[in-house]
Motif scaffolding. Structure first.
Motif, PDB file in Angstrom:
ATOM      1  N   UNK A 370       0.847  -1.190   0.000  1.00  3.64           N
ATOM      2  CA  UNK A 370       0.000   0.000   0.000  1.00  3.64           C
ATOM      3  C   UNK A 370       0.880   1.237   0.000  1.00  3.64           C
ATOM      4  N   UNK A 371       0.616   2.128  -0.923  1.00  2.57           N
ATOM      5  CA  UNK A 371       1.324   3.401  -0.993  1.00  2.57           C
ATOM      6  C   UNK A 371       0.357   4.488  -0.528  1.00  2.57           C
ATOM      7  N   UNK A 379      -2.766   0.538  -4.191  1.00  2.00           N
ATOM      8  CA  UNK A 379      -1.935  -0.667  -4.215  1.00  2.00           C
ATOM      9  C   UNK A 379      -0.960  -0.555  -5.388  1.00  2.00           C
ATOM     10  N   UNK A 380       0.329  -0.771  -5.103  1.00  2.00           N
ATOM     11  CA  UNK A 380       1.359  -0.649  -6.126  1.00  2.00           C
ATOM     12  C   UNK A 380       2.156  -1.948  -6.241  1.00  2.00           C
ATOM     13  N   UNK A 396       0.232  -0.168 -10.927  1.00  2.00           N
ATOM     14  CA  UNK A 396      -0.551   0.175  -9.741  1.00  2.00           C
ATOM     15  C   UNK A 396      -2.030   0.011 -10.057  1.00  2.00           C
ATOM     16  N   UNK A 397      -2.798  -0.075  -9.015  1.00  2.00           N
ATOM     17  CA  UNK A 397      -4.238  -0.296  -9.169  1.00  2.00           C
ATOM     18  C   UNK A 397      -4.878   0.877  -9.927  1.00  2.00           C
ATOM     19  N   UNK A 398      -5.921   0.587 -10.735  1.00  2.00           N
ATOM     20  CA  UNK A 398      -6.599   1.681 -11.454  1.00  2.00           C
ATOM     21  C   UNK A 398      -7.057   2.786 -10.510  1.00  2.00           C
ATOM     22  N   UNK A 399      -6.946   4.028 -10.979  1.00  2.00           N
ATOM     23  CA  UNK A 399      -7.267   5.181 -10.129  1.00  2.00           C
ATOM     24  C   UNK A 399      -8.711   5.162  -9.642  1.00  2.00           C
ATOM     25  N   UNK A 421      -0.014 -14.948 -10.271  1.00  2.00           N
ATOM     26  CA  UNK A 421      -1.350 -14.512  -9.852  1.00  2.00           C
ATOM     27  C   UNK A 421      -1.384 -14.415  -8.335  1.00  2.00           C
ATOM     28  N   UNK A 422      -1.911 -13.316  -7.831  1.00  4.46           N
ATOM     29  CA  UNK A 422      -1.992 -13.121  -6.380  1.00  4.46           C
ATOM     30  C   UNK A 422      -3.380 -12.640  -6.002  1.00  4.46           C
ATOM     31  N   UNK A 423      -3.778 -12.959  -4.767  1.00  2.00           N
ATOM     32  CA  UNK A 423      -5.051 -12.471  -4.249  1.00  2.00           C
ATOM     33  C   UNK A 423      -4.775 -11.573  -3.048  1.00  2.00           C
ATOM     34  N   UNK A 424      -5.433 -10.412  -3.033  1.00  2.00           N
ATOM     35  CA  UNK A 424      -5.238  -9.430  -1.980  1.00  2.00           C
ATOM     36  C   UNK A 424      -6.558  -9.159  -1.280  1.00  2.00           C
ATOM     37  N   UNK A 425      -6.469  -8.974   0.032  1.00  2.00           N
ATOM     38  CA  UNK A 425      -7.632  -8.585   0.832  1.00  2.00           C
ATOM     39  C   UNK A 425      -7.427  -7.152   1.306  1.00  2.00           C
TER      40      UNK A 425
END
Length: 475
Positions: A370-371, A379-380, A396-399, A421-425
């Protein structure tokens, strides 16, 4: 001309009868109103080759599952192939009709077309090569395979076949699944399949019920579990319930430990290793072939003690090497399970970073975190540059998604990473968002909420790990 046309129609009729009635033994009736459809079996590396179609009972139409038998984009010339392109539903016959057909074919001595086709079907499918059959079945999607093996005992026994296991091993690894546990029910797993975007609810009956057991690592389709007291290890295949309780460790460690897992070869048949390491530098390695823990001493004195590990970051495996995240000094700690050598790399992290975790993609080390700047959080993704040993931002995650987190106190937890492939909570007091990120295609995808089986109550995911689903992996 009329005789040739009649012979052509007869030939087409026999081919269609072969496709419709001779492809398989009678399959179990479906509970829904839909009739038999077809599954396309193909090798993903040979998408331009002709594809195989095997019958399968599912709640879809035949047109949805298999429309033609030729490769896409290639339409053969001639009226015969045009007439064969459309696969019609087979006519359902009762047992009495089938018995009468058998009698008529035997009395007519082969003059009847149906009798000839029936005899030809029986001879063909009895001589169908078993190795080709196993090769085709190994290419089925995992959910379809477990429905397929329910047809008969012979097909159900495929998971114990060494030759079938080799076919599965030779195939490219499938999209990883994610084994997770929830805050509401820590003693049962919830498995997410990104390909179908569905949650499954497997039960591993051999896991202890009176204590909390956490998924820590995985390799070759097996998941390694550790109880919350850090005393007992378990290894299991969530799909087949194959299970092993690892022997007791040679000495007790009451502090928190980090756990990694690697394969000795290409599959679990070659054995696997489980490593745990504590903050004081003590560690042990378990080898499944010898079924013992080996104490190899402590981490070399060149590495600063205590080892301040980032326990929120799961270790990642690249071939035989395990990588751990360090917090002080910032960097990476690695262990080669073959040579037994430890290495430490001091790598400063990006500024304004929190909740970061290691990831891997094609032998490349990635960093996810997290930035946060002022009230904005996003998320970057960074990639480690091998020459400079510095982190370089690559995505980075879409704005529009980041705007949802504006002004909120967001916490991030990685629920597993395998095969890019990763999963984030991502959670706060008001939300619990699950997303997946593909480091190859750079796609961000929202994960549907996990609910109680046959219910509507939404479950909150606590932790998890990624694993490559394998019907032949044995603990």
């Amino acid at each position: 001309m009329e005789e040739e046309l009649a012979m052509l129609k007869q030939f087409i009729g026999q081919l269609q009868e072969l496709l419709h009635n001779g492809s398989h033994p009678s399959s179990p009736p479906s509970s829904s109103s839909s009739s038999s459809s077809f599954i396309v079996l193909h090798n993903p590396h040979y998408q331009q080759q002709n594809r195989w179609c095997l019958p399968f009972t599912e709640e879809t139409s035949a047109d949805d599952s298999c429309d033609i038998l030729m490769a896409p984009g290639k339409r053969p010339e001639g009226r015969i192939f045009n007439m064969l392109e459309t696969v019609k539903q087979p006519v359902k016959r009762s047992r009495k009709d089938k018995k009468n057909r058998g009698k008529s074919s035997s009395t007519q001595g082969g003059d009847d077309d149906d009798g000839i086709t029936g005899n030809m079907d029986q001879e063909i499918w009895q001589e169908f090569p078993h190795d080709l059959f196993e090769s085709l079945v190994s290419r089925l999607p995992i959910p379809k395979f477990f429905q397929f093996r329910a047809v008969c005992r012979k097909w159900n026994a495929l998971i114990d076949s060494d030759s079938f296991s080799r076919y599965c091993t030779d195939l490219p690894q499938t999209v990883p699944w994610f084994y997770t546990i929830t805050h509401e029910n820590v003693n049962s797993g919830q498995v997410y399949d990104p390909s179908s975007k569905k949650w499954h609810h497997p039960i591993i009956p051999s896991l202890p019920k009176k204590t909390i057991v956490l998924p820590m690592a995985s390799a070759g389709g097996l998941v390694c579990f550790l109880d919350i007291g850090h005393r007992n290890f378990y290894v299991s295949n969530p799909l087949t319930k194959s299970f092993r309780e690892l022997p007791a460790r040679s000495f007790k460690v009451w502090s928190r430990v980090a756990v990694g897992m690697t394969l000795n070869g290409n599959s679990t048949g070659d054995g696997y290793k489980v490593l745990w390491v504590g903050c004081e530098g003590e560690y042990e390695v378990y080898d499944s072939l010898s079924n013992v823990w080996t104490k190899r001493g402590t981490i070399p004195s060149t590495i600063k003690l205590p080892v301040l590990l980032n326990f929120k970051s799961q270790p990642v495996a690249v071939q035989s090497t395990l990588y751990f995240m360090l917090t002080d000094p910032e960097g990476i700690l690695s262990y080669d399970t073959v040579s037994g050598k430890w290495k430490q790399h001091v790598i400063p992290g990006p500024p304004d970073l929190s909740d970061h975790t290691l990831a891997e993609c094609g032998e490349r080390l990635m960093l996810v975190g997290l930035l946060t700047k002022n009230a904005a959080t996003c998320v970057c993704i960074w990639e480690l540059q091998k020459m400079t040993l510095l982190w370089k931002e690559v995505d980075r995650m879409p704005n529009i998604w980041c705007l949802e987190f504006y002004g909120k106190h967001i916490r991030m937890n990685c629920l597993g990473n395998k095969g890019c492939l990763m999963m984030l909570s991502l959670r706060s007091r008001q939300m619990n968002r699950l997303i997946t990120y593909n480091a190859v295609t750079k796609e961000w995808t929202k994960v549907p909420g996990c609910t109680v089986p046959r219910g509507r109550k939404r479950l909150w995911i606590a932790c998890g790990t990624a694993f490559h689903p394998s019907p032949t992996a044995r603990a």
